[in-house]
Design an enzyme around this catalytic site. Structure first.
Site, PDB file in Angstrom:
ATOM      1  CG  ASP A 110      -1.448   0.967   1.450  1.00  0.00           C
ATOM      2  OD1 ASP A 110      -2.462   1.673   0.404  1.00  0.00           O
ATOM      3  OD2 ASP A 110      -1.479   1.692   2.331  1.00  0.00           O
ATOM      4  CG  ASP A 140      -2.369   7.068   0.602  1.00  0.00           C
ATOM      5  OD1 ASP A 140      -1.202   7.968  -0.174  1.00  0.00           O
ATOM      6  OD2 ASP A 140      -3.513   7.657   0.249  1.00  0.00           O
ATOM      7  CD  GLU A 150      -4.106   7.876   4.676  1.00  0.00           C
ATOM      8  OE1 GLU A 150      -4.707   7.986   3.435  1.00  0.00           O
ATOM      9  OE2 GLU A 150      -3.667   7.291   5.688  1.00  0.00           O
ATOM     10  NE  ARG A 172     -12.036   9.444   1.344  1.00  0.00           N
ATOM     11  CZ  ARG A 172     -11.354   8.623   1.512  1.00  0.00           C
ATOM     12  NH1 ARG A 172     -10.341   9.435   2.086  1.00  0.00           N
ATOM     13  NH2 ARG A 172     -11.358   7.774   0.781  1.00  0.00           N
ATOM     14  CB  SER A 177      -2.235   3.907  -4.372  1.00  0.00           C
ATOM     15  OG  SER A 177      -2.271   4.783  -3.656  1.00  0.00           O
ATOM     16  N   GLY A 178      -5.387   2.939  -3.086  1.00  0.00           N
ATOM     17  CA  GLY A 178      -6.200   4.146  -2.890  1.00  0.00           C
ATOM     18  C   GLY A 178      -6.552   5.452  -3.881  1.00  0.00           C
ATOM     19  CE  LYS A 223      -4.890  -0.105  -1.830  1.00  0.00           C
ATOM     20  NZ  LYS A 223      -4.646   0.514   0.147  1.00  0.00           N
ATOM     21  CG  ASP A 240      -1.901   1.662   6.490  1.00  0.00           C
ATOM     22  OD1 ASP A 240      -2.716   2.494   7.277  1.00  0.00           O
ATOM     23  OD2 ASP A 240      -2.520   1.388   5.435  1.00  0.00           O
ATOM     24  CG  ASN A 261      -9.287  -0.070   0.430  1.00  0.00           C
ATOM     25  OD1 ASN A 261     -10.014  -0.656  -0.112  1.00  0.00           O
ATOM     26  ND2 ASN A 261      -8.530   0.979  -0.634  1.00  0.00           N
TER      27      ASN A 261
END
Length: 420
Positions: free
Chosen positions: A198, A200, A207, A243, A286-287, A331, A354, A357
């Site tokens: 991942d 972030d 983030e 967001r 990554s998201g 992912k 972490d 997700n």
């Protein structure tokens, strides 16, 4: 002997019936001790069955298992006298124990247990050792992997299968706040692998959506949407769209500013550099956004990178994302895709993350590592690391700090370092 009974081969030194001697030497270390001991033993024409040597804070413990020199005991007495005389001349101590055969066979089920402590206390080590024993496991060897930035030691354990050992030690680790990783022993551990992480709060300390929000002046609004997602009121895709919509109208030049704001996690460069030297392939999922992950891919020499893409029209962010959404299921899907492209079996992949997700990806990988993760992630992952240094993941793969530093020293082109 009749013709129907062919000659039998002599008993091997490892046979349980063969007389053996365990020669133990301990004292202040200095060059030439090992060579001197074997020179002494060579006079008695013994065969070497096993050797183990450890040096700790300048003190040596050298154990050698050899065949006894003669059956009548006379040779053994002479050997004992000669070894003791030699050790006394060097102000060392010796212990010689008679027996038969080799070490007892190791039990089925073999694992490597890596323990990370900062510090690693005697109390926590005792608790871990007792937990291993309670599962029916036996500790065959203990080896230090690193002394900083954390203390890392590895236990070679036999006599219990990996999964029940991992389950027992996960509970123990949570109780005593020490990181413990359990992986199966064997060639697979050393096989060429793929590591996918991942971004972030894993590869980087930030983030990314919050970095964009800071430039857009909508930090509070983004934080509120994030909180709603954490409360389960929005799923990831809904929260992503909500967001990103807050960034509408932001000048695309802010991407360069966000890239400059990104802070790598301590140890990130060391982790990737070392893995690449060992022939691993390394990727990120990554998201967050390709506008950042593409730069990280180039900067760090990554093999794979995938993330969401912010739409830009006429030099402005539109507040939308384009293309395939990288969410929790995405992912895991990307991990499988990267593994297929790399030609690496899924069982030989490592995933690091972490957040919730990342859970599907962590569970799909051969080894899932929860890095400074939320409690729900720590409980579900194969293992957890709760120190702020990403390169500690190397210890879970059996790579020592000394090996990392030696490789850096030998690399003439090495310039950049991590701050620990």
């Amino acid at each position: 002997m009749s013709a129907s009974q062919p000659p039998q081969p002599p008993e091997s030194p490892q046979s349980a019936a063969v007389p053996t001697l365990l020669v133990k030497i301990f004292g202040k270390d200095r060059p030439g001790i090992t060579a001197g001991l074997f020179d002494t033993l060579a006079a008695y024409s013994v065969d070497v069955i096993d050797i183990e040597q450890v040096v700790t804070r300048g003190r040596i413990v050298l154990c050698v298992l050899v065949t006894a020199p003669t059956a009548d005991g006379a040779g053994e007495g002479a050997l004992r006298a000669t070894v003791h005389s030699w050790t006394e001349s060097l102000k060392l101590q010796a212990e010689i124990i008679s027996g038969t055969g080799d070490n007892r066979p190791r039990g089925s089920g073999r694992s490597h247990v890596t323990v990370l402590g900062n510090p690693l206390t005697a109390e926590s080590t005792a608790t871990i050792a007792a937990s291993i024993t309670s599962t029916g496991g036996n500790i065959d060897r203990i080896f230090r992997l690193a002394k900083y930035p954390v203390t890392a030691v590895e236990f070679a354990v036999s006599g219990v299968e990996t999964e029940p050992l991992r389950t027992a030690l996960a509970t123990t680790a949570a109780e005593i706040a020490v990181d413990v990783a359990v992986v199966s022993a064997g060639l697979q551990r050393r096989a060429r692998r793929l590591v996918v992480m991942d971004v972030d709060s894993t590869l980087i300390q930030d983030e990314v959506i919050e970095l964009f929000a800071a430039h857009a002046g909508c930090e509070a609004e983004v934080a509120e949407v994030t909180s709603r997602a954490m409360r389960g009121e929005l799923d990831f895709e809904q929260s992503l769209h909500a967001r990103v919509a807050l960034l509408a109208g932001l000048d695309a030049s802010v991407v360069d500013k966000v890239r400059a704001d990104v802070r790598l996690t301590p140890g990130a460069r060391t982790l990737i550099r070392t893995l690449k030297r060992l022939g691993y392939q390394v990727g990120v999922v990554s998201g967050g956004f390709t506008q950042v992950t593409d730069a990280l891919r180039e900067q760090l020499g990554l093999d794979f990178a995938a993330a969401n893409t912010l739409e830009v029209v006429d030099g402005k962010l539109t507040g939308r994302v384009v293309g395939e959404i990288v969410d929790r299921a995405g992912k895991a899907r990307l991990l499988r895709r990267f593994a297929a492209e790399a030609g690496v079996p899924l069982a030989q992949t490592v995933a690091i993350g972490d957040g919730a997700n990342d859970l599907d990806m962590l569970n799909a990988a051969g080894l899932g590592v929860a890095f400074n993760a939320k409690p729900v992630v720590r409980e579900a992952a194969h293992t957890a690391v709760n120190v702020p240094f990403l390169d500690t993941v190397l210890y879970l793969l059996g790579i020592t700090r000394d090996e990392v530093e030696a490789a850096d020293t030998e690399d003439d082109g090495y310039e950049e370092s991590d701050d620990h």
